[in-house]
Design a protein around this motif. Sequence first.
Motif, PDB file in Angstrom:
ATOM      1  N   CYS A  21       0.835  -1.200   0.000  1.00 14.91           N
ATOM      2  CA  CYS A  21       0.000   0.000   0.000  1.00 14.91           C
ATOM      3  C   CYS A  21       0.870   1.249   0.000  1.00 14.91           C
ATOM      4  O   CYS A  21       2.031   1.217   0.407  1.00 14.91           O
ATOM      5  N   VAL A  23       1.800   4.999   1.294  1.00 16.32           N
ATOM      6  CA  VAL A  23       1.759   5.759   2.539  1.00 16.32           C
ATOM      7  C   VAL A  23       1.885   7.220   2.131  1.00 16.32           C
ATOM      8  O   VAL A  23       2.948   7.663   1.708  1.00 16.32           O
ATOM      9  N   TRP A  27       5.505   7.570  -0.533  1.00 19.33           N
ATOM     10  CA  TRP A  27       6.100   6.281  -0.169  1.00 19.33           C
ATOM     11  C   TRP A  27       5.107   5.157  -0.399  1.00 19.33           C
ATOM     12  O   TRP A  27       3.901   5.372  -0.412  1.00 19.33           O
ATOM     13  N   TYR A  28       5.636   3.975  -0.501  1.00 19.64           N
ATOM     14  CA  TYR A  28       4.794   2.788  -0.440  1.00 19.64           C
ATOM     15  C   TYR A  28       5.569   1.700   0.280  1.00 19.64           C
ATOM     16  O   TYR A  28       6.802   1.758   0.362  1.00 19.64           O
ATOM     17  N   TYR A  70      -4.065   2.720   0.184  1.00 20.56           N
ATOM     18  CA  TYR A  70      -3.227   3.774   0.728  1.00 20.56           C
ATOM     19  C   TYR A  70      -3.670   4.112   2.139  1.00 20.56           C
ATOM     20  O   TYR A  70      -4.807   3.889   2.528  1.00 20.56           O
ATOM     21  N   VAL A  71      -2.730   4.637   2.888  1.00 14.87           N
ATOM     22  CA  VAL A  71      -2.981   5.192   4.220  1.00 14.87           C
ATOM     23  C   VAL A  71      -2.337   6.564   4.220  1.00 14.87           C
ATOM     24  O   VAL A  71      -1.173   6.716   3.846  1.00 14.87           O
ATOM     25  N   ASP A  72      -3.107   7.569   4.588  1.00  9.57           N
ATOM     26  CA  ASP A  72      -2.571   8.919   4.686  1.00  9.57           C
ATOM     27  C   ASP A  72      -2.225   9.214   6.134  1.00  9.57           C
ATOM     28  O   ASP A  72      -3.088   9.103   7.015  1.00  9.57           O
ATOM     29  N   PRO A  73      -0.967   9.570   6.390  1.00  9.79           N
ATOM     30  CA  PRO A  73      -0.586   9.933   7.758  1.00  9.79           C
ATOM     31  C   PRO A  73      -1.462  11.080   8.269  1.00  9.79           C
ATOM     32  O   PRO A  73      -1.867  11.959   7.504  1.00  9.79           O
ATOM     33  N   TRP A  80      -5.286   0.368   5.022  1.00 10.03           N
ATOM     34  CA  TRP A  80      -5.865   0.874   3.774  1.00 10.03           C
ATOM     35  C   TRP A  80      -7.322   0.477   3.606  1.00 10.03           C
ATOM     36  O   TRP A  80      -8.079   1.185   2.950  1.00 10.03           O
TER      37      TRP A  80
END
Length: 94
Positions: A21, A23, A27-28, A70-73, A80
């Motif tokens: 995923c 980030v 980044w991933y 994806y995960v957004d900080p 995700w």
Amino acid sequence: MGASEIPAFVEEVIDAGCDICAVGHEWYVLGDLEEMDAASDELQRIGEKFGDRDFLILEIIAHLRSLGRYVDPGTSAKHWTDNPKQNSPSRQFH
């Protein structure tokens, strides 16, 4: 690796048992450490097959984000799958 190979690369990483995923937008990750350790031989094979991908990082991230991976900080999402847009059920990793 060419840009047209990104979907196949992502699919092979998922099939290897890694929860790839993005980030944020820069980044991933291929997966968590346990997943990557368990799939190390397969990840090495995938790396050899697709070759250098560092120059495609933004394109890989864009593809992952288009899949909802994806995960957004700074958000409440811890995984995700917490995002509103999710990948099709056949490609979700659990």
